[in-house]
Design a protein around this motif. Structure first.
Motif, PDB file in Angstrom:
ATOM      1  N   ARG A  11       0.919  -1.463  -0.207  1.00  0.00           N
ATOM      2  CA  ARG A  11      -0.146   0.029   0.197  1.00  0.00           C
ATOM      3  C   ARG A  11       1.208   1.297  -0.055  1.00  0.00           C
ATOM      4  O   ARG A  11       1.964   1.182   0.389  1.00  0.00           O
ATOM      5  N   GLU A  12       0.742   2.581  -0.556  1.00  0.00           N
ATOM      6  CA  GLU A  12       1.046   3.808  -0.600  1.00  0.00           C
ATOM      7  C   GLU A  12       0.462   4.081   0.405  1.00  0.00           C
ATOM      8  O   GLU A  12      -0.361   4.650  -0.030  1.00  0.00           O
ATOM      9  N   ILE A  13       1.389   4.931   1.123  1.00  0.00           N
ATOM     10  CA  ILE A  13       1.431   5.586   2.459  1.00  0.00           C
ATOM     11  C   ILE A  13       2.626   7.702   2.117  1.00  0.00           C
ATOM     12  O   ILE A  13       3.574   6.989   1.460  1.00  0.00           O
ATOM     13  N   ALA A  21       8.862   9.508   9.207  1.00  0.00           N
ATOM     14  CA  ALA A  21       9.093  10.469   8.325  1.00  0.00           C
ATOM     15  C   ALA A  21       9.654  11.081   9.256  1.00  0.00           C
ATOM     16  O   ALA A  21      10.743  12.098   8.335  1.00  0.00           O
ATOM     17  N   ILE A  22       9.702  11.663   9.866  1.00  0.00           N
ATOM     18  CA  ILE A  22      10.107  12.892  10.329  1.00  0.00           C
ATOM     19  C   ILE A  22      11.769  12.359  10.772  1.00  0.00           C
ATOM     20  O   ILE A  22      13.247  13.699  10.383  1.00  0.00           O
ATOM     21  N   MET A  30       9.665  21.948   4.588  1.00  0.00           N
ATOM     22  CA  MET A  30       8.595  20.748   3.955  1.00  0.00           C
ATOM     23  C   MET A  30       8.907  20.063   3.035  1.00  0.00           C
ATOM     24  O   MET A  30      10.332  20.309   2.626  1.00  0.00           O
ATOM     25  N   ALA A  31       8.295  18.967   3.253  1.00  0.00           N
ATOM     26  CA  ALA A  31       8.686  17.331   2.405  1.00  0.00           C
ATOM     27  C   ALA A  31       7.249  16.447   2.863  1.00  0.00           C
ATOM     28  O   ALA A  31       7.210  16.643   3.791  1.00  0.00           O
ATOM     29  N   ARG A  32       7.410  16.089   1.822  1.00  0.00           N
ATOM     30  CA  ARG A  32       6.220  14.810   1.750  1.00  0.00           C
ATOM     31  C   ARG A  32       7.553  13.093   1.501  1.00  0.00           C
ATOM     32  O   ARG A  32       7.734  13.500  -0.103  1.00  0.00           O
ATOM     33  N   VAL A  33       7.297  12.313   2.592  1.00  0.00           N
ATOM     34  CA  VAL A  33       7.983  11.231   3.039  1.00  0.00           C
ATOM     35  C   VAL A  33       6.646  10.029   2.333  1.00  0.00           C
ATOM     36  O   VAL A  33       5.625  10.288   3.684  1.00  0.00           O
ATOM     37  N   ASP A  34       6.854   9.218   1.630  1.00  0.00           N
ATOM     38  CA  ASP A  34       6.412   8.540   0.870  1.00  0.00           C
ATOM     39  C   ASP A  34       6.631   7.322   1.158  1.00  0.00           C
ATOM     40  O   ASP A  34       8.243   6.806   0.692  1.00  0.00           O
ATOM     41  N   LEU A  80      11.195   2.724   3.050  1.00  0.00           N
ATOM     42  CA  LEU A  80      10.428   3.936   2.323  1.00  0.00           C
ATOM     43  C   LEU A  80      10.741   3.889   0.583  1.00  0.00           C
ATOM     44  O   LEU A  80      10.573   2.832   0.235  1.00  0.00           O
ATOM     45  N   ASN A  81      10.286   5.006   0.307  1.00  0.00           N
ATOM     46  CA  ASN A  81       9.748   5.299  -1.083  1.00  0.00           C
ATOM     47  C   ASN A  81      10.230   5.700  -1.702  1.00  0.00           C
ATOM     48  O   ASN A  81      11.652   5.665  -2.030  1.00  0.00           O
TER      49      ASN A  81
END
Length: 343
Positions: free
Chosen positions: A214-216, A272-273, A284-288, A300-301
């Motif tokens: 699943r992609e979170i 993520a942090i 900012m950043a988005r961690v996938d 981690l993606n």
């Protein structure tokens, strides 16, 4: 006195169109009672213009032919230090990779988002992997391919990939975003086609073992004490979340919060942090992540330092679900840029 904010959109990357949508969304939501706004568009050819016309014309690309509202030499606003903060909404190369960030640093202008080093590393998927391996961040197995070696002996490279990873695999340009140039291979012929397609976008590519996952995604915000949003889940309309599934198909779904236990969500937020801080991100950043559907192991993606800001993008949506309005998020990002520049 109002702060002067330059909002950069467009750019020379394959994500030009997405950047225009993100830029238009920021322009619609920024608090114009607090700021003087300078929209600066960059064409695919690399020409800079200050644009004062309708926001709608940014989204559909008409801004480039709107000569009445287009003023040449948009770069002068930055080089002459006529703005207080630069907000680059430039996805991909020549915007998200440390280039704009370096220009702002040379000019001593605060820039929203991570700095030169973090931007450059996060843009390059291979070097992100190399660095995070040292900190035991769990990632999918992979093989790195460069164009020179592949041209020298294609069969040897393909054999190496098959022996190490098997099938299925994902093939990705190392520097790129919005899933441009990415494909999934289930056999040798698809693998060879995928490698050659990815090499059109970068001289080095990443081949990763596919995880039934699943992609979170998690939105992270802050400088020295970052915070993480409620994680969200992407449910793609296709086999994986490619460009069409992200931006053209209405069948893809975004689930916020992700349908995981509160314990698992907390684990993902903490990771993520940790990753954000290892990479020295700021603003900012988005961690996938990928979460294995059977074992719930977390991999981690990738990390996006200028995540999408369109009306359907996960980054602002996850913060809205966490209690931050879009307009408040923009304010906070501007203040974080000023804070980091002063340190």
């Amino acid at each position: 006195m109002k702060k002067k904010i330059a909002i950069l959109f467009g750019g020379q990357s394959t994500e030009h169109e997405v950047s225009r949508s993100s830029g238009a969304s920021v322009l619609r939501n920024i608090d114009q009672s607090k700021y003087d706004i300078y929209p600066i568009g960059i064409t695919k050819e690399g020409l800079w213009f200050e644009y004062t016309g309708a926001v709608e014309n940014i989204e559909d690309g008409k801004w480039e032919t709107d000569e009445y509202y287009k003023i040449a030499d948009g770069q002068n606003l930055l080089f002459n230090k006529e703005v207080d903060v630069v907000f680059p909404v430039l996805h991909g190369l020549f915007g998200e990779d440390g280039t704009i960030q370096g220009m702002c640093k040379l000019s001593n202008i605060p820039c929203v988002g991570p700095g030169v080093m973090a931007s450059a590393i996060c843009m390059d998927k291979i070097y992100t992997k190399y660095l995070l391996e040292k900190f035991n961040v769990k990632q999918a197995d992979y093989v790195v391919v460069n164009a020179f070696e592949y041209d020298q002996n294609k069969e040897l490279i393909i054999d190496k990939i098959e022996k190490k990873l098997g099938y299925s695999v994902f093939i990705k340009p190392s520097n790129g975003g919005s899933s441009v140039g990415i494909s999934k291979a289930h056999n040798k012929s698809e693998l060879m086609l995928g490698v050659e397609e990815a090499l059109k976008y970068d001289r080095k590519i990443l081949v990763e073992q596919a995880i039934n996952a699943r992609e979170i995604e998690v939105a992270v915000l802050g400088n020295d004490s970052p915070e993480a949003s409620v994680p969200g889940e992407v449910i793609p309309a296709k086999e994986f979340y490619d460009y069409e599934a992200k931006y053209k198909s209405e069948a893809s779904k975004l689930l916020i919060p992700a349908a995981l236990s509160s314990v698992k969500l907390d684990v993902i937020k903490a990771e993520a942090i940790r990753i954000y801080q290892i990479l020295d991100c700021a603003g900012m950043a988005r961690v996938d992540f990928l979460v294995d559907k059977e074992t719930e192991e977390v991999y981690l993606n990738e990390v996006n330092t200028i995540p999408g800001f369109t009306k359907i993008s996960m980054y602002p949506k996850m913060w809205q679900a966490t209690g931050k309005t879009y307009i408040g998020l923009i304010d906070e990002l501007i203040e974080l840029a000023i804070e980091r520049n002063n340190k």
